[in-house]
Design a protein around this motif. Structure first.
Motif, PDB file in Angstrom:
ATOM      1  N   GLY B 269     -22.288  10.799   6.893  1.00 52.64           N
ATOM      2  CA  GLY B 269     -22.874  11.829   7.752  1.00 52.64           C
ATOM      3  C   GLY B 269     -21.987  13.064   7.858  1.00 52.64           C
ATOM      4  O   GLY B 269     -21.922  13.689   8.905  1.00 52.64           O
ATOM      5  N   GLY B 270     -21.272  13.398   6.784  1.00 52.35           N
ATOM      6  CA  GLY B 270     -20.448  14.598   6.780  1.00 52.35           C
ATOM      7  C   GLY B 270     -19.158  14.470   7.569  1.00 52.35           C
ATOM      8  O   GLY B 270     -18.444  15.451   7.776  1.00 52.35           O
ATOM      9  N   ARG B 271     -18.848  13.253   8.049  1.00 51.52           N
ATOM     10  CA  ARG B 271     -17.604  13.088   8.811  1.00 51.52           C
ATOM     11  C   ARG B 271     -16.689  12.112   8.095  1.00 51.52           C
ATOM     12  O   ARG B 271     -17.135  11.134   7.501  1.00 51.52           O
ATOM     13  N   THR B 272     -15.396  12.376   8.171  1.00 49.22           N
ATOM     14  CA  THR B 272     -14.425  11.448   7.612  1.00 49.22           C
ATOM     15  C   THR B 272     -14.150  10.376   8.651  1.00 49.22           C
ATOM     16  O   THR B 272     -13.771  10.685   9.775  1.00 49.22           O
ATOM     17  N   HIS B 273     -14.367   9.131   8.267  1.00 50.63           N
ATOM     18  CA  HIS B 273     -14.081   8.049   9.198  1.00 50.63           C
ATOM     19  C   HIS B 273     -12.767   7.351   8.862  1.00 50.63           C
ATOM     20  O   HIS B 273     -12.024   6.971   9.744  1.00 50.63           O
ATOM     21  N   LEU B 274     -12.524   7.171   7.567  1.00 53.16           N
ATOM     22  CA  LEU B 274     -11.269   6.579   7.138  1.00 53.16           C
ATOM     23  C   LEU B 274     -10.695   7.451   6.035  1.00 53.16           C
ATOM     24  O   LEU B 274     -11.412   7.882   5.135  1.00 53.16           O
ATOM     25  N   LYS B 275      -9.391   7.701   6.121  1.00 50.55           N
ATOM     26  CA  LYS B 275      -8.781   8.590   5.139  1.00 50.55           C
ATOM     27  C   LYS B 275      -7.533   7.918   4.590  1.00 50.55           C
ATOM     28  O   LYS B 275      -6.526   7.789   5.287  1.00 50.55           O
ATOM     29  N   ASN B 276      -7.645   7.415   3.382  1.00 50.86           N
ATOM     30  CA  ASN B 276      -6.511   6.884   2.653  1.00 50.86           C
ATOM     31  C   ASN B 276      -5.677   5.907   3.485  1.00 50.86           C
ATOM     32  O   ASN B 276      -4.465   6.053   3.606  1.00 50.86           O
ATOM     33  N   VAL B 277      -6.349   4.913   4.049  1.00 52.50           N
ATOM     34  CA  VAL B 277      -5.653   3.954   4.902  1.00 52.50           C
ATOM     35  C   VAL B 277      -4.970   2.894   4.041  1.00 52.50           C
ATOM     36  O   VAL B 277      -5.609   2.267   3.202  1.00 52.50           O
ATOM     37  N   THR B 278      -3.667   2.753   4.236  1.00 51.42           N
ATOM     38  CA  THR B 278      -2.926   1.700   3.559  1.00 51.42           C
ATOM     39  C   THR B 278      -2.145   0.935   4.624  1.00 51.42           C
ATOM     40  O   THR B 278      -1.429   1.547   5.418  1.00 51.42           O
ATOM     41  N   LEU B 279      -2.334  -0.368   4.650  1.00 49.60           N
ATOM     42  CA  LEU B 279      -1.780  -1.160   5.739  1.00 49.60           C
ATOM     43  C   LEU B 279      -1.738  -2.615   5.312  1.00 49.60           C
ATOM     44  O   LEU B 279      -2.661  -3.101   4.663  1.00 49.60           O
ATOM     45  N   ASP B 280      -0.647  -3.314   5.645  1.00 44.15           N
ATOM     46  CA  ASP B 280      -0.571  -4.747   5.369  1.00 44.15           C
ATOM     47  C   ASP B 280      -0.414  -5.495   6.676  1.00 44.15           C
ATOM     48  O   ASP B 280       0.335  -5.080   7.557  1.00 44.15           O
ATOM     49  N   LEU B 281      -1.091  -6.618   6.772  1.00 45.80           N
ATOM     50  CA  LEU B 281      -1.042  -7.439   7.971  1.00 45.80           C
ATOM     51  C   LEU B 281      -0.677  -8.854   7.550  1.00 45.80           C
ATOM     52  O   LEU B 281      -1.315  -9.421   6.663  1.00 45.80           O
ATOM     53  N   ALA B 282       0.387  -9.385   8.176  1.00 47.20           N
ATOM     54  CA  ALA B 282       0.855 -10.718   7.780  1.00 47.20           C
ATOM     55  C   ALA B 282       0.206 -11.789   8.640  1.00 47.20           C
ATOM     56  O   ALA B 282      -0.225 -11.525   9.767  1.00 47.20           O
ATOM     57  N   ALA B 283       0.172 -12.995   8.117  1.00 45.26           N
ATOM     58  CA  ALA B 283      -0.315 -14.123   8.905  1.00 45.26           C
ATOM     59  C   ALA B 283       0.569 -14.264  10.134  1.00 45.26           C
ATOM     60  O   ALA B 283       1.801 -14.111  10.055  1.00 45.26           O
ATOM     61  N   GLY B 284       0.012 -14.546  11.279  1.00 51.21           N
ATOM     62  CA  GLY B 284       0.784 -14.697  12.505  1.00 51.21           C
ATOM     63  C   GLY B 284       1.292 -13.384  13.068  1.00 51.21           C
ATOM     64  O   GLY B 284       2.197 -13.368  13.893  1.00 51.21           O
ATOM     65  N   GLU B 285       0.707 -12.280  12.659  1.00 52.96           N
ATOM     66  CA  GLU B 285       1.135 -10.979  13.170  1.00 52.96           C
ATOM     67  C   GLU B 285      -0.041 -10.295  13.874  1.00 52.96           C
ATOM     68  O   GLU B 285      -1.192 -10.437  13.470  1.00 52.96           O
ATOM     69  N   ILE B 286       0.285  -9.559  14.931  1.00 54.58           N
ATOM     70  CA  ILE B 286      -0.729  -8.732  15.587  1.00 54.58           C
ATOM     71  C   ILE B 286      -0.373  -7.273  15.359  1.00 54.58           C
ATOM     72  O   ILE B 286       0.718  -6.839  15.694  1.00 54.58           O
ATOM     73  N   ILE B 287      -1.296  -6.532  14.739  1.00 51.51           N
ATOM     74  CA  ILE B 287      -1.110  -5.087  14.662  1.00 51.51           C
ATOM     75  C   ILE B 287      -2.089  -4.452  15.633  1.00 51.51           C
ATOM     76  O   ILE B 287      -3.293  -4.734  15.600  1.00 51.51           O
ATOM     77  N   GLY B 288      -1.574  -3.627  16.519  1.00 48.44           N
ATOM     78  CA  GLY B 288      -2.414  -2.922  17.467  1.00 48.44           C
ATOM     79  C   GLY B 288      -2.694  -1.523  16.951  1.00 48.44           C
ATOM     80  O   GLY B 288      -1.785  -0.844  16.483  1.00 48.44           O
ATOM     81  N   ILE B 289      -3.972  -1.121  17.011  1.00 49.40           N
ATOM     82  CA  ILE B 289      -4.328   0.225  16.583  1.00 49.40           C
ATOM     83  C   ILE B 289      -4.531   1.063  17.841  1.00 49.40           C
ATOM     84  O   ILE B 289      -5.453   0.821  18.614  1.00 49.40           O
ATOM     85  N   ALA B 290      -3.659   2.057  18.039  1.00 49.29           N
ATOM     86  CA  ALA B 290      -3.811   2.949  19.176  1.00 49.29           C
ATOM     87  C   ALA B 290      -4.542   4.193  18.714  1.00 49.29           C
ATOM     88  O   ALA B 290      -4.427   4.597  17.558  1.00 49.29           O
TER      89      ALA B 290
END
Lengths: 312, 507, 357
Positions: B269-290
């Motif tokens: 819809g003409g909007r950028t929602h995700l831009k070149n997201v690179t991220l790794d998440l390990a088992a037993g880890e919590i990543i919080g997105i602020a």
């Protein structure tokens, strides 16, 4: 024979017929556009038009006055839409289901009443019907004159309604409020304005116009009532509002396209081109589906169209 | 500046409002002086919204009276409330996106047939200058940022002549910087004698008010002068018991990679929602997105769940590319997804708890006997879930539409935790639930983490993020602007990033 | 308006079964009164009219079986509508799907004329389901692929197929040799649905309709497919988020709905009229919508409502002969019944509350 269609006199007659045929649909579509701008989908348009057509006929027959017939038709349309408004705005019944009930009511009541009124007559009697009123000077304009300015009064009314509804919607305080109701009724409600009253007004206006459009079918042209004579025009008006993006001028254009198809169909039948008439008659309905399929997105639709408003 | 001025702007006496058997406001009395910033504090369901709805004429109390500037007011409709000088900014914006700012403010006002936009524009510009609210009258509301919409809402209320302004959770959607702006604006309002009621549950905001009234279960626990109390006093008043602050937790596990994004981008819809997201998440880890809502967090989770397809980049779940898999296939690989809007995306309101617990798995052999659904099996599992998640419900047959927000959330958690063998996607798990449920959710998430599940957590409540995350990533306009281990993250580093100011942070 | 009188309409937090029964009962009584007024308007005693209506519908064994004959197509279309509405898919197209079912069945069967009933009967049943299903499926594809609202597409398709049938019948490939009317020749005797009881017209179609009702009941209540239909009716998006393809659900619901409607067309053509003509299969689709709603979208409720409406249709013919009231009145009665019923049902979820002492 196809070449015959390109002769000027034929073109004029097809286009004049287009304008004439457009009248009832345009009236109903502009009314429905106003109703839908307030967030209410009046799916009972077909039945409302049908009752308008019938009561105009029966009114004109008994009173002997065409104009009284028209007034009675408008009152009937207004009453039908008042029932609809009460059901969907106050009681919040599903709009589609209520619309269908109204269609069935229109069809059932008109047939019953027709049979009851003329049970003994072999054929239903005819009434007089409106004549064309050529506008002085304007009707003398070559080509355009006979197409646009040699029509019936109701036709002029329908076409004048296009700028009138435009002005109302986009230039007046009430138009802004109406559009606000269709987009976000809460925004008006929390300013202390009555949302339901505005929706009632819009729906009843739509009913008056549908009644008027229906009247055009009987006292405006056919001079008699035939069961189910609206024949999907109410539904086409709903399609036209969608195809016309809920705006007066595109609604007019869409109406003209559908009416042109119909006028062309009459002309082709008249000349006797060897195309089965059923194919020609089915054209508007096929085109309606195609028109919606090509558009795909419903941009321009009031955000709260069809969704009842609850104050929470 | 306190309570002693001659006539209070607002005096409420013995206000009581019932919904059937439930008493939403029980004999509430309070007064507010002109120019006072009065905070209404309470948990979800404590009766704050009911109270403000009564003030604004949206609800009619069964008993009690309301006086404004010494005059008794019959507030039977918003029109009467507005006429009495009450203005309200609702928690969720009440704006028409396809209208301009000017149209949004003007609609429903004025007289006569024609719209008089010139005079209205003049008044609006005066108001915005007077109170330092920057708004452009001719912009479409759809194009405005969240903060700008908030300013429009305030101008809307002032345009109607508000002398008492109710702000319902106004900072829930604002960046920390925008919140600062809001408090500057409130100072201007106070200076001109306008009284402000701020409804909030954020302690740092509450502490900036002149006085606080605390509601618990519909009753007014007390009204206190803010500078005489501490945060802990207020929390105690609000909850009625001390709140456990910190959960014990192990060191972040150095588990294998559970989920990895590589250059994921998405526009629609003409909007950028995700831009070149690179991220790794390990088992037993919590990543919080602020981040402020609407900056791509929803799409980030939806892309993993398979609900949206990225335009480019890849997402791997335990080494497997899940780009082409269906929602169903991804869920079967051990992914649970807790959506943010639980009644829209998470539950079928007309379904029972038992039915909702098998939603999406209704073709599974476990729940079938022959061609039919096995009601005995589904009910048995529902009874277990109700017990172990302590859902307050009459039984497995209770319709989910009748559950409170917190209990509905527990039903979703029960279903998704069971699915989440390897990865849990969690969007706003504590939105709109009370402190008891928040504590419960926090505990369950940490327990899931101990089990070795990787958790991607999105929340607008920074308190959730700080309490739970091993690492914190900040999203702005679809981009991850920075990622920090929890002990390095604080509001001073994260705040500017949430507003898109990338400088000062090593992204 | 009502506020000026000191009252306000408020939604109830909970609607009791008693309140609902009461409201619906009052609404139905009101619609009876309105109908009585209609009778008075045409100068007939309502009592005599209702009596002849009842007598025509149930007065004799033959009349009662005739009522069931009239109810048969309505059970099929009522079920078709109920299943679609359950999923909140507004399939208004049962009318056209009845035509499509009858036409497809006729097309298949006419190629097999002369063969055994054991071949022809399964062919017309399956043919009708395929025909109706495909026509409804078209609306589903239009909705999921082209975002055409199903209300409008199905209504348009209802109009279109009438012309298609007329094209085939009027001097078309299906028209009766030497015939004057728009209809086919009589169908092969081997394709006629067997009569259930001697000296009545009650045919196999009625039994099929009851089987269909049982099938729909089991499907909706117990099967995973029914689970999806009910979920779609409440929250299609949640179903989608949980990994069920909503396009598949929409297509599936429309196929089932259309197949059921198609059976109505087959049953009228091969059970009652023995030839295909528009008059034999018109208006069952629209009446089926009323039947479905009055039947609470419940399969057994649909059967009861259909029999009630069959009785109305059947009794009305007798009433016209006895009292001279045009039988067309029943279409008005049906619509009035529906409107009042909807209003009563909705009204029971509101209460009038005094706001001023």
């Amino acid at each position: 024979m196809i070449a015959d269609l390109l002769e000027t006199s034929i073109i004029i007659s097809v286009l004049a017929a287009t304008v004439r045929i457009a009248t009832p649909i345009l009236l109903a579509a502009l009314g429905e556009m106003i109703a839908e701008r307030s967030g209410v989908y009046n799916m009972g348009l077909e039945g409302t038009m049908l009752m308008g057509a019938f009561t105009a006929y029966i009114g004109a027959y008994y009173t002997g006055s065409l104009w009284l017939g028209v007034v009675i038709a408008m009152i009937t349309g207004g009453l039908m839409s008042l029932i609809f408004a009460f059901m969907v705005i106050t009681l919040k019944v599903e709009q589609i289901v209520t619309g269908l009930a109204l269609n069935l009511l229109g069809s059932g009541l008109s047939i019953f009443w027709l049979r009851a009124a003329f049970a003994n007559a072999g054929q239903t009697p005819t009434t007089p019907f409106f004549d064309t009123v050529p506008l002085p000077l304007l009707s003398d304009i070559p080509f355009l004159g006979p197409i646009l300015f040699d029509q019936k009064i109701l036709t002029y009314v329908a076409f004048l309604l296009v700028p009138a509804t435009w002005y109302f919607l986009f230039r007046t305080r009430y138009g802004l409020e109406l559009r606000c109701v269709g987009e976000n009724p809460k925004a008006l409600d929390i300013k202390g304005l009555n949302v339901a009253a505005r929706q009632y007004a819009a729906v009843v206006f739509g009913g008056l116009m549908a009644g008027l459009g229906g009247a055009f079918l009987t006292v405006g042209s056919a001079a008699r009532f035939v069961p189910e004579m609206t024949n999907g025009r109410g539904w086409l008006a709903i399609v036209i509002v969608i195809a016309g993006l809920w705006r007066p001028v595109p609604v007019l254009l869409a109406t003209l396209v559908f009416s042109f198809l119909d006028a062309l169909q009459l002309q082709i039948q008249g000349i006797g081109v060897a195309i089965p008439y059923q194919l020609l008659l089915a054209m508007p309905y096929v085109c309606a589906i195609l028109a919606l399929a090509i558009r795909r997105s419903h941009s321009g639709a009031p955000a709260m169209l069809g969704i009842p408003y609850w104050r929470r | 500046m306190t309570t002693t001025s001659a006539t209070p702007r607002l005096a409420v006496r013995h206000l009581t409002k019932r919904f059937g058997a439930l008493i939403a406001n029980d004999d509430v009395s309070l007064t507010i002086a002109p120019g006072e910033l009065h905070c209404l504090l309470g948990e979800n369901g404590a009766g704050k919204s009911t109270f403000s709805a009564c003030l604004y004429g949206l609800l009619q109390p069964e008993a009690g009276e309301i006086e404004i500037d010494g005059v008794t007011a019959e507030l039977t409709s918003p029109a009467k409330a507005i006429a009495s000088g009450i203005g309200m900014v609702h928690q969720h914006f009440v704006l028409v996106p396809s209208f301009t700012v000017l149209e949004n403010i003007v609609v429903g006002t004025g007289s006569g047939l024609r719209l008089d936009m010139t005079a209205a524009r003049g008044r609006i510009l005066d108001l915005s200058r007077q109170f330092g609210l920057e708004i452009a009258p001719d912009r479409l509301v759809a194009d405005l940022s969240v903060g700008e919409k908030q300013w429009v809402e305030i101008v809307k209320a002032l345009y109607l002549g508000a002398r008492l302004l109710i702000l319902d959770e106004p900072t829930a959607v604002l960046t920390p910087q925008e919140s600062e702006r809001l408090f500057a604006i409130i100072q201007q309002l106070k200076a001109s004698g306008i009284a402000v009621i701020l409804i909030s549950h954020k302690m740092n905001e509450v502490m900036r008010s002149d006085r606080v009234s605390v509601l618990r279960k519909g009753r007014l626990v007390g009204t206190v002068t803010t500078k005489d109390v501490t945060r802990d006093d207020l929390t105690m008043m609000m909850v009625g018991r001390p709140v456990a602050q910190v959960h014990a937790r192990s060191k972040p596990g150095a588990g294998e990679t559970a989920l990895s994004f590589t250059g994921v981008s998405l526009a629609k819809g003409g909007r950028t929602h995700l831009k070149n997201v690179t991220l790794d998440l390990a088992a037993g880890e919590i990543i919080g997105i602020a981040g402020v809502a609407g900056n791509g967090q929803d799409e980030l989770l939806e892309a993993v769940a398979g609900l949206v397809r990225p335009d480019s980049g890849s997402i791997h779940l335990r080494g497997e590319d899940i780009g082409a898999l269906s929602v169903h296939d991804i869920a079967r690989r051990g992914v649970g997804y807790v959506p943010s809007d639980r009644f829209r995306d998470g539950l079928v309101s007309d379904f029972s708890i038992a039915e909702n617990l098998i939603l999406g798995q209704h073709w599974d052999e476990r729940w079938r006997s022959g061609p039919f659904l096995d009601e005995t099996a589904t009910r048995r599992s529902a009874e277990q879930a109700i017990a172990s998640y302590s859902v307050m419900a009459s039984g497995p047959d209770m319709l989910c539409g009748r559950l409170s927000g917190g209990n509905a959330q527990k039903v979703i958690l029960a279903r998704e935790f069971a699915k989440a063998r390897h990865l849990l996607l969690c969007n706003q798990p504590t939105r709109g639930v009370d402190i008891g449920v928040i504590e419960f959710v926090h505990g369950e998430l940490l327990r899931k983490r101990e089990e070795g599940c990787a958790i991607l957590l999105v929340s607008e409540e920074l308190e959730d993020i700080f309490a739970l995350s091993d690492r914190i990533a900040v999203m702005f306009r679809g981009e991850i602007l920075g990622i920090f281990p929890r002990h390095e993250a604080d509001i001073a580093r994260i705040g500017p990033l949430m507003a898109g100011h990338a400088h000062g942070a090593a992204a | 308006m009502i506020e000026r009188l000191g009252y306000r309409i408020e939604p109830r937090s909970e609607t009791t079964a008693r309140g609902r029964t009461l409201a619906v009962g009052v609404a139905l009584a009101a619609s009876l009164v309105l109908c009585a007024l209609l009778f008075l308007a045409v100068g007939v005693s309502p009592f005599a009219a209702f009596q002849s209506l009842a007598q025509g519908a149930f007065g004799t064994w033959r009349a009662a079986t005739e009522t069931l004959v009239k109810a048969t197509p309505l059970i099929f279309t009522g079920l078709a509508t109920a299943i679609a509405f359950r999923a909140r898919l507004w399939n208004i197209g049962a009318e056209g799907q009845v035509f499509a079912g009858a036409m497809f069945a006729y097309w298949c069967q006419s190629a097999l004329a002369g063969s055994s009933a054991w071949i022809q009967l399964p062919v017309i049943i399956i043919g009708a389901m395929v025909g109706g299903g495909l026509y409804a499926g078209l609306a589903a594809i239009l909705k999921t692929r082209f975002r055409v609202d199903e209300v409008i597409s199905t209504v348009m398709l209802n109009y279109i197929i009438v012309f298609a049938l007329s094209l085939l019948l009027l001097k078309g490939p299906w028209s009766e040799a030497g015939g004057f009317f728009e209809q086919t020749a009589k169908v092969d005797p081997g394709s006629i649905l067997p009569i259930l009881f001697d000296k009545t017209r009650l045919h196999l179609g009625f039994l099929l309709a009851l089987i269909a009702a049982a099938f729909v009941y089991l499907m909706i209540r117990k099967s995973p497919v029914g689970f999806e239909i009910r979920a779609a009716g409440s929250n299609l998006r949640a179903l989608e988020v949980q990994g069920t393809n909503s396009r598949r659900v929409i297509l599936m619901v429309m196929l089932i709905s259309g197949a059921l409607a198609g059976l109505a067309g087959m049953s009228e053509v091969y059970g009652v009229h023995y030839r295909l003509k528009a008059g034999a299969i018109t208006s069952y689709g629209y009446t089926g919508i009323i039947v479905a709603i009055l039947g609470l979208l419940n399969p057994w409720g649909v059967v009861i409502a259909a029999i009630l409406f069959g009785a109305l249709v059947n009794g009305a013919t007798f009433m016209q002969i006895k009292t001279g009231v045009p039988s067309a009145l029943i279409y008005a009665i049906e619509a009035i019944l529906l409107l009042f019923y909807l209003a009563g049902w909705a009204a029971s979820s509101f209460k009038l509350k005094r706001i001023k002492p």
